[in-house]
Design a protein around this motif. Sequence first.
Motif, mmCIF file in Angstrom:
data_model
loop_
_atom_site.group_PDB
_atom_site.id
_atom_site.type_symbol
_atom_site.label_atom_id
_atom_site.label_comp_id
_atom_site.label_asym_id
_atom_site.label_seq_id
_atom_site.Cartn_x
_atom_site.Cartn_y
_atom_site.Cartn_z
ATOM 1 N N LEU B 265 25.760 39.476 47.005
ATOM 2 C CA LEU B 265 26.301 40.489 46.090
ATOM 3 C C LEU B 265 25.310 40.767 44.971
ATOM 4 C CD1 LEU B 265 29.961 39.134 45.910
ATOM 5 C CD2 LEU B 265 29.316 41.372 46.842
ATOM 6 N N ARG B 266 24.682 39.691 44.471
ATOM 7 C CA ARG B 266 23.729 39.841 43.365
ATOM 8 C C ARG B 266 22.514 40.643 43.819
ATOM 9 N NH1 ARG B 266 23.466 34.542 41.175
ATOM 10 N NH2 ARG B 266 25.061 35.102 39.646
ATOM 11 N N GLN B 267 21.970 40.280 45.000
ATOM 12 C CA GLN B 267 20.816 41.013 45.539
ATOM 13 C C GLN B 267 21.102 42.501 45.647
ATOM 14 O OE1 GLN B 267 20.088 39.276 49.393
ATOM 15 N NE2 GLN B 267 19.623 37.293 48.467
ATOM 16 N N ARG B 268 22.312 42.837 46.087
ATOM 17 C CA ARG B 268 22.668 44.239 46.324
ATOM 18 C C ARG B 268 23.280 44.888 45.090
ATOM 19 N NH1 ARG B 268 22.103 41.682 50.767
ATOM 20 N NH2 ARG B 268 21.978 42.631 52.830
ATOM 21 N N ASP B 343 32.623 47.420 43.393
ATOM 22 C CA ASP B 343 31.971 48.226 44.416
ATOM 23 C C ASP B 343 32.471 47.835 45.798
ATOM 24 O OD1 ASP B 343 29.850 49.195 42.475
ATOM 25 O OD2 ASP B 343 29.530 47.009 42.450
ATOM 26 N N TYR B 344 33.019 46.640 45.864
ATOM 27 C CA TYR B 344 33.408 46.085 47.145
ATOM 28 C C TYR B 344 34.722 45.350 46.928
ATOM 29 C CZ TYR B 344 32.096 45.182 51.894
ATOM 30 O OH TYR B 344 32.033 45.227 53.256
ATOM 31 N N ALA B 345 35.609 45.399 47.906
ATOM 32 C CA ALA B 345 36.891 44.709 47.723
ATOM 33 C C ALA B 345 37.324 44.042 49.020
ATOM 34 C CB ALA B 345 37.962 45.681 47.249
ATOM 35 N N VAL B 346 38.094 42.970 48.877
ATOM 36 C CA VAL B 346 38.651 42.288 50.047
ATOM 37 C C VAL B 346 40.092 41.889 49.735
ATOM 38 C CG1 VAL B 346 37.603 40.088 49.294
ATOM 39 C CG2 VAL B 346 38.373 40.322 51.652
ATOM 40 N N ALA B 347 40.968 42.103 50.706
ATOM 41 C CA ALA B 347 42.372 41.698 50.552
ATOM 42 C C ALA B 347 42.751 40.846 51.747
ATOM 43 C CB ALA B 347 43.271 42.922 50.477
ATOM 44 N N VAL B 348 43.379 39.725 51.498
ATOM 45 C CA VAL B 348 43.801 38.830 52.577
ATOM 46 C C VAL B 348 45.271 38.498 52.374
ATOM 47 C CG1 VAL B 348 43.466 36.589 53.654
ATOM 48 C CG2 VAL B 348 41.493 37.878 52.878
ATOM 49 N N LEU B 406 28.195 42.641 54.550
ATOM 50 C CA LEU B 406 26.996 42.907 53.749
ATOM 51 C C LEU B 406 25.729 42.689 54.570
ATOM 52 C CD1 LEU B 406 27.957 41.318 50.302
ATOM 53 C CD2 LEU B 406 28.055 43.724 50.984
ATOM 54 N N LEU B 407 25.777 41.765 55.534
ATOM 55 C CA LEU B 407 24.615 41.480 56.363
ATOM 56 C C LEU B 407 24.559 42.360 57.602
ATOM 57 C CD1 LEU B 407 24.563 37.570 56.206
ATOM 58 C CD2 LEU B 407 22.874 39.139 55.222
ATOM 59 N N GLY B 408 25.566 43.213 57.790
ATOM 60 C CA GLY B 408 25.584 44.080 58.968
ATOM 61 C C GLY B 408 25.838 43.315 60.257
ATOM 62 N N LEU B 409 26.520 42.179 60.157
ATOM 63 C CA LEU B 409 26.829 41.401 61.363
ATOM 64 C C LEU B 409 28.083 41.952 62.032
ATOM 65 C CD1 LEU B 409 26.214 37.842 59.902
ATOM 66 C CD2 LEU B 409 24.694 39.184 61.358
ATOM 67 N N GLU B 410 28.368 41.459 63.230
ATOM 68 C CA GLU B 410 29.512 41.987 63.993
ATOM 69 C C GLU B 410 30.780 41.904 63.141
ATOM 70 O OE1 GLU B 410 31.137 39.658 67.365
ATOM 71 O OE2 GLU B 410 30.036 37.928 66.639
#
Lengths: 422, 422
Positions: B265-268, B343-348, B406-410
């Motif tokens: 997150l920091r890098q981006r 900028d980014y969110a996650v809900a679980v 963020l890493l573009g993984l599957e």
Amino acid sequence: MNIQLLLTGDELMTGVTVDSNSSRIARQLATLGLYIDGKVTIGDRLTDLVAEINRLSDTADVLIVNGGLGPTVDDLTAEALGRAAGKPLGQHPEALDQLETLLARHGLPMNEANLKQTMLPQGCEIIPNPIGSAVGIRLELNNCLVLCTPGVPHELERMLHEQVVPLLRQQFPDTTPLRQSRFHVYGIGESYLQQWIDEALPDWPPSLELGFRAGLPTLEVKITSRAGDSEGLHDGWCTKLHRLLADHIVAVGDGTLEDSLVSLLRQRNLRLATAESATGGEMARMINRVARAGDVFEAGVITSPGRMYTGLLGLEECPGESEVSEAGVRHTVQTLLAGTRADYAVAVYGDPNSGQRGGDQNKGTVWAGWGREGEIRSRQFHFPTGGGIYQSLVAALGLDLVRRALLGLESAPSYYPVGGRN
Amino acid sequence: MNIQLLLTGDELMTGVTVDSNSSRIARQLATLGLYIDGKVTIGDRLTDLVAEINRLSDTADVLIVNGGLGPTVDDLTAEALGRAAGKPLGQHPEALDQLETLLARHGLPMNEANLKQTMLPQGCEIIPNPIGSAVGIRLELNNCLVLCTPGVPHELERMLHEQVVPLLRQQFPDTTPLRQSRFHVYGIGESYLQQWIDEALPDWPPSLELGFRAGLPTLEVKITSRAGDSEGLHDGWCTKLHRLLADHIVAVGDGTLEDSLVSLLRQRNLRLATAESATGGEMARMINRVARAGDVFEAGVITSPGRMYTGLLGLEECPGESEVSEAGVRHTVQTLLAGTRADYAVAVYGDPNSGQRGGDQNKGTVWAGWGREGEIRSRQFHFPTGGGIYQSLVAALGLDLVRRALLGLESAPSYYPVGGRN
């Protein structure tokens, strides 16, 4: 009576893992009045394990082996015990049964690695493990009761409590269990507490052992005596100590501050909302670790003080991005009460970098606000400490302020007294 | 080369103190490529100490004794070593000298208790302790180098670093340090992982030790070899293992999943907001344990799915009080992105009572939503497990989904594969 402990695991030898399991075992045995006489720790090497099992079982009455019951190649306890006892491994029907039940419950298939965990020394009995695939093993060897237990801490804890302790109580009915009374105290440091008790209760009887254990965020005070010895004495001095520590006692026995708070909220049929900045969610997390805390926990928000308003709580623009202020916490409590279905709310704001950067005027300053509709209180505190300790102590502060308010205790507690009592 | 460790102290036997010193010693020795072969812990009883010093020094090349060098009556190490070696105690001039210097520096007078600390077995050498009154002892016994070290952690740490490590390096110049590579894996169980590696890399070389350590919420995989032995081999097989475990590797070395996420997150230059129901704040808490996580953590909310809308997020009435649904998590992510500066969110969302009550149709079902403006994803998962394990695994799920995105993984990882790989 000689009890020996054998711990196995390369991770215990290389320094990667600090052994907390032997402390778990010692504490559980202490409830029976039993003590560990010696403890040997070795890596995952079969010949060493066999040799130590033989050597220790030769002189001990009970040998508790911990670790090495997992499914991987470096889990060697069953094999080592089999070799030490001259009993080849075979598939144990009860172990298989238990494993199948466990896997079925989780909808998982059996695999080779799991099957290895059912291969046990012939003639042994299993010690059930209701929550993990590693069954425990019980075997008589060299006139010694050998009990093999899993290394995964929560599996060990449960097996000790439900299986090992009852088994030892049955095997050794003559031991005098210790009697222990435990109080959990928040807001007093260990050295001050010791001094306070010394001064207030100078004639503390030597037959009652007084112990302290510094935990986070609370401190445990323990009174221990031999059962039967001095029942009246024990009760009398517990009462005196309880009266002395009074409202600083947040829980007794196995209870915790958060357990006490959840019980209080439940009794009063209240739902709580929390807002926190520097504690990163620890306040909400503490409450929600308690079973069925959802009955009393309405909602929690975590962000910097400034963003609490403009973002989450949908308020008008607020003073400063990271301002830790009395107006801020009061406003937040008000908003939580108005905007959620909570009956009670608490907000704790502190500097998120507290303890990480130096020379900050504001360092360690915490503003807390708490209360219900029309009855909101607020107060400033100082926690001049760093990192994880800060987060733990400050999160507990919020919960203790609510506990005190619900119990009608003094609203300005003298936390961490230094010079005097108040 | 055989190195044994003897720890002494009643507090280590009763469970009051968790032994962290042996981990300190092991880590320092590992820098020399030296390992502890066995570790014995006993209480403060003179006869046991004498017997163990004799037994261990008989087979070991080096015996490190820790604890029992203090000024009180239960500090028995010097006495025990003297008896084991048949050397009576006498006042050691260098020990006296060191103690006088230390006391003078602190402006303290010499007392009886301190003087006891200068009474050492005749013919021994001292190991200087620049910061405490307990001097270390060095003696040859049964062809074994015996080194007695203090139990106070920071004194031990300094003595190891300044005295013990240089001494051992000098005595054993031929040792080769170990090389270790560690991977932290999320979403694969230990037994499946073992089987997977066995099948995919059947010709794993025996000179590279492969170890596993089950943690929560991740699993550690460790490759160990002797430096110099097989540099190319080590690197080559690490690469193969890395390629096999691929996107399941969430961190390496001392890192954690949450460290990796905070770095990404920091890098981006992104800020994250979280919403969680059944995990009670664990997701926010994990991130906020990382130092300076405030740079990338915008806000977190914790409540039941239904109350997420009507209360905290100020939305219109929602479907059902506790509905765990795809629409719900997507809506929440959208609202967090719109209503906060994230900028980014996650809900679980999951069932808060998961693992506590049985027979629930919905048991273990988790809906996760994650993403940024215009790019929101969602998926259903199953975690058929209980209590604290559930909360830990599900919180990590949310963080790992963001890491992967963020890493573009599957985007549809095969967590906890059962039958096959996909």
